[in-house]
Design a protein around this motif. Structure first.
Motif, mmCIF file in Angstrom:
data_model
loop_
_atom_site.group_PDB
_atom_site.id
_atom_site.type_symbol
_atom_site.label_atom_id
_atom_site.label_comp_id
_atom_site.label_asym_id
_atom_site.label_seq_id
_atom_site.Cartn_x
_atom_site.Cartn_y
_atom_site.Cartn_z
ATOM 1 N N ASP A 193 9.001 -74.607 -47.027
ATOM 2 C CA ASP A 193 9.030 -75.414 -45.804
ATOM 3 C C ASP A 193 8.725 -74.581 -44.557
ATOM 4 O O ASP A 193 8.052 -75.023 -43.655
ATOM 5 N N LEU A 194 9.279 -73.371 -44.501
ATOM 6 C CA LEU A 194 9.183 -72.601 -43.257
ATOM 7 C C LEU A 194 8.172 -71.463 -43.334
ATOM 8 O O LEU A 194 7.946 -70.765 -42.353
ATOM 9 N N LYS A 195 7.601 -71.264 -44.525
ATOM 10 C CA LYS A 195 6.606 -70.193 -44.724
ATOM 11 C C LYS A 195 7.156 -68.817 -44.337
ATOM 12 O O LYS A 195 6.426 -67.961 -43.830
ATOM 13 N N ARG A 196 8.458 -68.615 -44.550
ATOM 14 C CA ARG A 196 9.007 -67.275 -44.339
ATOM 15 C C ARG A 196 8.628 -66.420 -45.537
ATOM 16 O O ARG A 196 8.396 -66.940 -46.632
ATOM 17 N N LYS A 197 8.621 -65.127 -45.366
ATOM 18 C CA LYS A 197 8.318 -64.249 -46.497
ATOM 19 C C LYS A 197 9.520 -64.220 -47.453
ATOM 20 O O LYS A 197 10.651 -63.981 -47.030
ATOM 21 N N GLU A 220 20.527 -63.482 -46.019
ATOM 22 C CA GLU A 220 19.960 -62.625 -44.982
ATOM 23 C C GLU A 220 18.752 -63.380 -44.446
ATOM 24 O O GLU A 220 17.708 -63.461 -45.096
ATOM 25 N N THR A 221 18.911 -63.959 -43.246
ATOM 26 C CA THR A 221 17.904 -64.885 -42.737
ATOM 27 C C THR A 221 16.621 -64.196 -42.253
ATOM 28 O O THR A 221 15.636 -64.879 -41.989
ATOM 29 N N GLY A 222 16.661 -62.874 -42.122
ATOM 30 C CA GLY A 222 15.470 -62.160 -41.674
ATOM 31 C C GLY A 222 15.877 -60.917 -40.912
ATOM 32 O O GLY A 222 17.066 -60.636 -40.739
#
Ligand code: ZN
Length: 366
Positions: A193-197, A220-222
């Motif tokens: 959904d968010l295209k985070r790594k 760990e959100t980033g």
């Protein structure tokens, strides 16, 4: 001598409270799902300060957004370990969850590194296999140095010593299956959904998860230290999105667990509509017996007598499945058998074209 006595007393006390919680956990039929939301750090402990941002504030903002959204949805009761900028010892966080007899413990943090590393990762308690995972756990655990009696409270645990971590996963072992299920949902939402790594679902020795007697994850959100991810996590927009992805994962988790626990107490509503020949053509149902870092031979003697267990490697962990059928009635029978054979926390999973989907979605597909 006095410290030894004190240690013994603390141990005994923890033992008694855990026992009490376990008993309560088994006794009580569930009418609602309780989630404990844990914002990392707080008060005199700011967490990491990558790029000048404050981990404790970002974690709290995300947690409060998750809580509000879950309360709006209804059906899930929310308890916070902190809802303001205060310092809460790590052991107290798990205690709050145990006392609430919660179904789920979700801890939210932000990462830091001296490189431009970025991406999200979700941890379940376990022995870290890589130095990298150890470093994350070490950093998050070192907040106990800010607690006055940490040596007594944590029985001499030293966050910096690898030896301290041996054996600490025992309490969570029973909940590993479910913890990984939620961790999977969280990472998939972040990625799809968010295209985070996606840095994956991982295992490491986090003190905050150690004494919780329920499925537990640490997200760990980033990386605040990353020049793009830091500002994203510090922004209201970024926090809203991260919170929404976690809410959806918790919701999905609660519905898949609710289905099987309802079935445990024999009140499954679908049973009225006759489960005979509940065939779902495109779906394969299986029982997830266990998951872990250990590669086991799929012989019956390794699985309490269950035959034809299948092993699959997903997200760096081995998962062990029992049964494979499109018949929902059949899989419920197999689930009963698995539970009777000593897998009380096993659960039904569903696959469509080889991809794992929720049991809810599978049942809706007809
Ligand atoms: Zn943290």
């Amino acid at each position: 001598m006095r410290t030894n006595l004190l240690k013994l007393f603390v141990f005994f006390f923890i033992f008694l409270t855990s026992l009490q919680c376990l008993l309560a956990f088994n006794d009580k039929p569930r009418d609602r799902f309780i989630v404990v939301l844990d914002a990392g750090h707080g008060g005199k402990d700011p967490g990491n300060m990558g790029n000048g941002f404050k981990e404790k504030d970002i974690a709290l903002n995300i947690i409060l957004k998750i809580g509000k959204a879950l309360e709006r949805k209804g059906g899930i009761e929310v308890i916070y370990t902190r809802d303001s900028d205060v310092f809460i010892p790590l052991d107290k966080r798990a205690r709050i969850a145990n006392e609430a007899d919660a179904d789920l413990f979700v801890s939210v943090h932000c990462n830091a590194h001296n490189s431009q590393a970025y991406g999200t990762e979700t941890f379940v308690l376990g022995l870290h296999k890589t130095k990298e995972n150890f470093e994350v756990a070490k950093k998050e655990n070192s907040v106990i140095f800010l607690e006055e009696d940490y040596e007594v409270t944590y029985g001499g645990f030293n966050p910096n010593s690898p030896e301290s971590y041996i054996g600490m996963a025992l309490m969570q072992e029973e909940y590993l299956n479910q913890s990984i299920l939620l961790a999977d949902f969280v990472q998939k939402n972040f990625t799809n959904d968010l295209k985070r790594k996606d840095r994956g679902v991982k295992q490491a020795g986090f003190l905050v998860l150690k004494n919780a007697v329920m499925p537990s994850v640490l997200i760990e959100t980033g990386f605040l230290t990353n020049n793009h991810e830091g500002p994203y996590l510090n922004s209201t927009g970024g926090q809203n999105k991260m919170a929404a992805a976690i809410v959806e994962a918790i919701d999905k988790y609660a519905s898949s667990i609710n289905l099987s626990s309802l079935e445990n107490i024999g009140q499954v509503s679908v049973s009225n509509t006759s489960l005979e020949n509940e065939i779902y053509d495109d779906i394969t149902f299986k029982i997830q017996l266990a998951a872990g870092s250990k590669r086991l031979e799929t012989k019956a003697y390794n699985f309490k007598g269950l035959q034809n267990v299948e092993r699959s490697r997903e997200d760096g962990l081995y998962k062990y499945y029992y049964g494979a059928t499109s018949n929902y009635t059949k899989i419920n029978e197999l689930h009963k058998e698995a539970k009777q054979n000593g897998y009380p926390s096993s659960y039904i999973v569903a696959f469509k074209d080889g991809t794992k989907i929720t049991v809810n979605d599978a049942l809706k597909s007809k």
